[in-house]
Design an enzyme around this catalytic site. Structure first.
Site, PDB file in Angstrom:
ATOM      1  N   GLY A  13       0.827  -1.199   0.000  1.00  0.00           N
ATOM      2  CA  GLY A  13       0.000   0.000   0.000  1.00  0.00           C
ATOM      3  C   GLY A  13       0.860   1.247   0.000  1.00  0.00           C
ATOM      4  N   VAL A 140       2.255   3.059   6.345  1.00  0.00           N
ATOM      5  CA  VAL A 140       1.398   3.926   7.163  1.00  0.00           C
ATOM      6  C   VAL A 140       1.177   3.328   8.540  1.00  0.00           C
ATOM      7  CG1 VAL A 140       0.218   4.910   5.165  1.00  0.00           C
ATOM      8  CG2 VAL A 140      -0.745   2.892   6.291  1.00  0.00           C
ATOM      9  N   ASP A 141       1.370   2.015   8.664  1.00  0.00           N
ATOM     10  CA  ASP A 141       1.074   1.333   9.924  1.00  0.00           C
ATOM     11  C   ASP A 141       2.126   1.565  11.008  1.00  0.00           C
ATOM     12  OD1 ASP A 141      -1.326   0.155   9.013  1.00  0.00           O
ATOM     13  OD2 ASP A 141      -0.185  -1.403   7.986  1.00  0.00           O
ATOM     14  N   MET A 187      -6.963   2.611   9.718  1.00  0.00           N
ATOM     15  CA  MET A 187      -6.148   1.461   9.367  1.00  0.00           C
ATOM     16  C   MET A 187      -5.308   1.017  10.566  1.00  0.00           C
ATOM     17  SD  MET A 187      -4.842   2.531   5.551  1.00  0.00           S
ATOM     18  CE  MET A 187      -5.970   2.533   4.151  1.00  0.00           C
ATOM     19  N   GLY A 188      -4.839  -0.225  10.509  1.00  0.00           N
ATOM     20  CA  GLY A 188      -4.023  -0.772  11.576  1.00  0.00           C
ATOM     21  C   GLY A 188      -4.499  -2.166  11.921  1.00  0.00           C
ATOM     22  N   GLN A 296      -6.897   8.183   3.933  1.00  0.00           N
ATOM     23  CA  GLN A 296      -5.880   8.367   4.968  1.00  0.00           C
ATOM     24  C   GLN A 296      -4.476   8.420   4.378  1.00  0.00           C
ATOM     25  OE1 GLN A 296      -6.820   5.640   8.588  1.00  0.00           O
ATOM     26  NE2 GLN A 296      -8.000   4.857   6.867  1.00  0.00           N
TER      27      GLN A 296
END
Length: 419
Positions: A13, A140-141, A187-188, A296
């Site tokens: 991603g 992003v995580d 997200m996560g 996001q």
């Protein structure tokens, strides 16, 4: 005799600032007179010998790339297995590198990409092909080990905190006669870093978000509903930030859709509507929920300046490490001070990064399990500082660039990737 080329590929991603890393790679290599090829759609393009000649792009286009979201060369979710299970594919990669005289390979991604980079360096050594492989951090995580933070996370954190603050003002203004509960899903999957970032919206006690639901904390339905009810009765409304990876006491995702992606990850079907229905059925409150999803990670207009600068820095360092002869390493961010916030880039062995997941520390979650601590705020707040907006045109939209992505002529037989 050819001087050798550098191959860059994007994985997984994308983020709001991954193209800043790409721009740094190309800019730094150009200053060193090193030609840069890019793999179209990540490792799939490398396997198919579907390569892009970045020398065809103007300096102005590469400069604009720094402020453009998405993945300029295309990315993919495609996991290479072990050297034993996928040996033919690894040997194909080395054949492609050899055919195009690629001496430096930079793979820009998360944990799976770090593992793949490590394995490519190992098979190249075994086959006697001289290539320096450098993993470049992106996710992003924020769950990569060793690095203090991951380029891409700071911008998602900023977007989340700002969105929670703005939406809560909206809900507060309408709660007397309308919406009582607002749920935003972030997200996560296994790590609650983005959920924690939503807590930055609360500058003082009692500010929204009123509840944060972390994947590290098992969901307790009764306790959740009691907190929502008490909050609505106290302040008139309740804002909830929920991680997509929220699990019950048995370790099951609340919103698993029953399918899996190429990395073996469960496809999550949306935890926010599940929670919203609970609120409606058990408490009778009117609700709204939001699923920002791709918004996001693509919100370049609201990118963190810190994040953009770090994304550029890891790209620049990756090229410098590769050209200096470093192999199987990753440029990581090292925090040297919280106040004032200072950081630097250092190389870390890929063996220390690959297959190690960094979850949210227990000390970052409040004792009641629904908020963040002062330690979390000290860590998170510097990462969302500053603005780095794109240039806007007269039509009111950002000036995002689309590269030409001219193809490199293939030298090997066509290669199909079987499922």
């Amino acid at each position: 005799m050819s001087q050798g080329k550098l191959l860059y590929a994007q994985s997984g991603g994308v983020t709001a600032v991954i193209n800043a890393t790409a721009a740094a790679v190309i800019d730094t290599a150009r200053r060193r007179k090193v030609p840069v090829l890019a793999a179209r759609n990540g490792i799939i393009g490398a396997l198919r010998e579907d390569l892009i000649d970045t020398s065809k792009e103007s300096a102005a286009a590469i400069k604009a790339l720094r402020h453009t979201p998405g993945g300029a060369f295309g990315s993919c979710r495609f996991k290479l297995k072990s050297l034993e299970q996928d040996r033919a594919r690894y040997e194909r990669l080395i054949a492609v590198l050899k055919a195009h005289d690629i001496r430096w390979f930079l793979y820009n991604g998360g944990n799976d990409s770090a593992d793949t980079s490590l394995k490519i360096s190992q098979i190249a050594r075994e086959l006697g092909y001289p290539v320096n492989v450098v993993g470049v951090p992106k996710t992003v995580d924020n769950d990569l080990a060793v690095t203090d933070c991951c380029p891409g996370f700071g911008s998602v954190a900023k977007y989340t905190a700002v969105s929670v603050a703005e939406a809560s003002l909206d809900v507060e203004s309408m709660c007397a006669s309308s919406t009582k509960v607002f749920i935003v899903e972030v997200m996560g999957r296994h790590a609650g870093w983005i959920a924690a970032a939503g807590g930055l919206a609360a500058r003082k006690a009692g500010d929204p978000p009123h509840l944060i639901l972390f994947p590290e904390v098992a969901f307790d339905e009764d306790a959740f509903l009691a907190r929502v009810k008490a909050t609505v009765e106290r302040v008139g409304y309740c804002t909830v930030v929920a991680s997509e990876g929220l699990k019950n006491a048995a370790g099951q995702f609340l919103a698993e859709a029953g399918t899996r992606d190429a990395f073996g990850h469960a496809q999550l079907g949306g935890v926010a509507p599940v929670l919203a229905q609970l609120v409606r059925q058990k408490l009778g409150y009117k609700y709204h929920w939001a699923l920002p999803d791709y918004l996001q990670r693509s919100a370049r207009h609201l990118a963190s300046k810190t994040d953009a600068e770090q994304a550029w820095a890891v790209g620049k360092a990756a090229v410098e490490y590769a050209l200096a002869g470093r192999n199987a390493v990753m440029p990581v961010i090292v925090r040297t001070s919280d106040a004032p916030y200072r950081w630097k880039i250092e190389p870390a062995p890929l063996e220390r990064v690959a297959n190690h997941e960094k979850t949210l520390p227990k000390g970052f979650i409040s004792r009641d399990g629904y908020g963040i601590t002062a330690a979390a705020r000290r860590y998170l707040e510097p990462l969302i500082r500053g603005e780095d907006p794109p240039k806007y045109l007269r039509d009111g939209l950002p000036d995002y660039v689309r590269l030409g992505n001219a193809a490199v002529r293939r030298k090997l037989p066509r290669y199909e990737i079987a499922d």
